[in-house]
Design a protein around this motif. Sequence first.
Motif: not given
Lengths: 411, 411
Positions: A332-343
């Motif tokens: 998932v970290m490799k996906i571009d143009d992303l705000y990624f929230i992990l919780t």
Amino acid sequence: MKGIIMIIDGMGDRPIKDLGYKTPLEVANTPNMDKLAEIGINGIMDPISPGIRAGSDTSHISILGYDPYEVYTGRGPFEAAGIGLDVIAGDIAFRCNFSTQDENGIIVDRRAGRIRKGTEEIAGSINSLKLEGFEDIEIIFKESTGHRAVLVLRGAGLSDKVSDADPKHEGKPPKEVVPLDDSPEAAKTAAILNKFVKTSYDLLKDHPVNLKRINDGENPANVVLPRGVGAVPHIVPFGEKYGVKAACIAETGLIKGIGKITGMDLIDVEGATGGIDTNLENMTASIVEAAKNDDYEFILINIDGADEAGHDGQMEEKVKFIEKVDAVIEEVMKIDDLYFILTADHSTPISVMDHTGDPVPIIIKGPEVKVDNVNSFNERAAAYGGLCRIRGSDIMNILMDFMNKSEKFGA
Amino acid sequence: MKGIIMIIDGMGDRPIKDLGYKTPLEVANTPNMDKLAEIGINGIMDPISPGIRAGSDTSHISILGYDPYEVYTGRGPFEAAGIGLDVIAGDIAFRCNFSTQDENGIIVDRRAGRIRKGTEEIAGSINSLKLEGFEDIEIIFKESTGHRAVLVLRGAGLSDKVSDADPKHEGKPPKEVVPLDDSPEAAKTAAILNKFVKTSYDLLKDHPVNLKRINDGENPANVVLPRGVGAVPHIVPFGEKYGVKAACIAETGLIKGIGKITGMDLIDVEGATGGIDTNLENMTASIVEAAKNDDYEFILINIDGADEAGHDGQMEEKVKFIEKVDAVIEEVMKIDDLYFILTADHSTPISVMDHTGDPVPIIIKGPEVKVDNVNSFNERAAAYGGLCRIRGSDIMNILMDFMNKSEKFGA
């Protein structure tokens, strides 16, 4: 710019003596989560508010920006939506068990021999049933997994203020459903349910599937016991509330139901069991595919295994499952143009084997977050992050702000 | 598992130049509090919300999980309960002064020569009084410490929307009580109070205690001046709200009143003065005894001296008193199977000599807390702890979650 909220169900925990007073997440080897912490902003998050023991349902509702105290009356509606029923606001929905009742009216097996096959046929003979005296009420009934099913009552003059029919223990008759307030609606709904339970036995006791089960020495699924009542809430669809097209990738009926009731597209994943044996490769592939799909600007992801391990008190399995999830994060970290929230949606500590009210760690990674000094992902380190302590109900506002999707309040 | 919340009243402070810009708690030698910080989880806590200057009463109400904006209308009800009156919801209660009025109707001494003796006899001649025209209203009147007393009005058609009778300064007549809204209830209550003040003078001016005082050259306690009106709130008893049997160990009438109104058992401690001269050994012994008593699962403790020193602007006394309290902590830390919360109800900075809205430090010690890196107890260090920043209203939810006494909300 896209947004992903990935919720590792029940991942939070408490210090465990056998782990040197560390948590499973602290001892798990999670290089990718730690990297995410390092390049993101961290904090602790109370799904509802400090100390409140959130369910997975109420937590997800809160994280999606809905007030659970307002929209949540019970689990039924979400379970119903989760198995694909098109519930509408005002429907009264129940989780049900197929159970076994003997000729004396006693429940001898609440799970009908853990029946796996034939429930679709059995459900078919109950669905669309008209109960005498209540012909105005539409009855929608559908099997779920195993011995589980869902009942939806639709029509005027119904209420969710009724008790369960499930006696909870074998050796007792079905519990008489009683109204929980003085309204005529509650009285009517209770009467419908009591008639429904009786009628289910009449309809099912000689059902071909059950006759065959009896012949095979198996307990028949000859009565239906509703519980977990809830009224389907009036809810502003997620897409309308935030102006984003959303997808939901979840394993359990409960979370799928939340996705469906809020109007998200549900993406089914083959081999997603909701357990620690789930197919995380398929989950990863589905997430990456959905992220590449221009139709979706927001994806809600729920991975359930850590919660299952917590409920079962399986410490090592919880640690190992978290380590497996770490591989999902890498992709998932490799996906571009992303705000990624992990919780997580809550803690399910090994010591408690149920949800607790502890805050959970949260990371937000994205182009414009203020990266802090935290470089590992766990309950303790997160408290030193730049987010400090936030609530579930803050998350969508923060994400929509970063994604430039929210309105200014004021001038 | 037991829970103790120990509140060191007014302990919080601000940086003081004469202390090298440290606070009294920062300079005090408190090895036990520091140890507690080291083995617990720390944070800062806003009794109500950031910047709100809480009273001891509103702060305690909030910490106990009640909404002070809902249940608190004034100090009267808590003072009344604190001296042992069995107030009931709907009662209108006032703090009163015994004062001295001259023959011209002027208050010449608001505290009646700081009268110490005879107030019980004086109060006895007012208690159960029937006022002409208001015979339906029960009047309950009881002396408190010194020149203080409490008045409770009980009956139909009363209101707490009335002004004080106390003119606040000598040389003026009793202030006419006026209704503060347009309701007939407020008008009635104001009329009752004005008649009560006049009647108190008629009844007391020739009271034997007062005739003796005049003879001795002391100011007579010949009039009663009510103030601090409040309506006794409808409150869910603490034991019912949380399912725990609770005791309250407090020094002042105000905090005892909060314990009593919330249905806790009050434990009296000999020599507990509420000042810096209080008997902390006796306080400690009572706490340890209550903790060993299987009847109690929860104990609320309030120690008041630091607040008094703050109000009096006594910097050194505040530091020394905090150091004395440290010895109490040492003993409480020895109690087994305990969640122990140490905090203050508000700051009473030496520079302000009154309560301020600063957050206060808080420690939670117990078997499953996530121990953090903080190893000293003070306003500054606490902000770096694992709790981050919480509110008074979060505390009981967090404690009940740790004690496994709360319900899950959702599934």
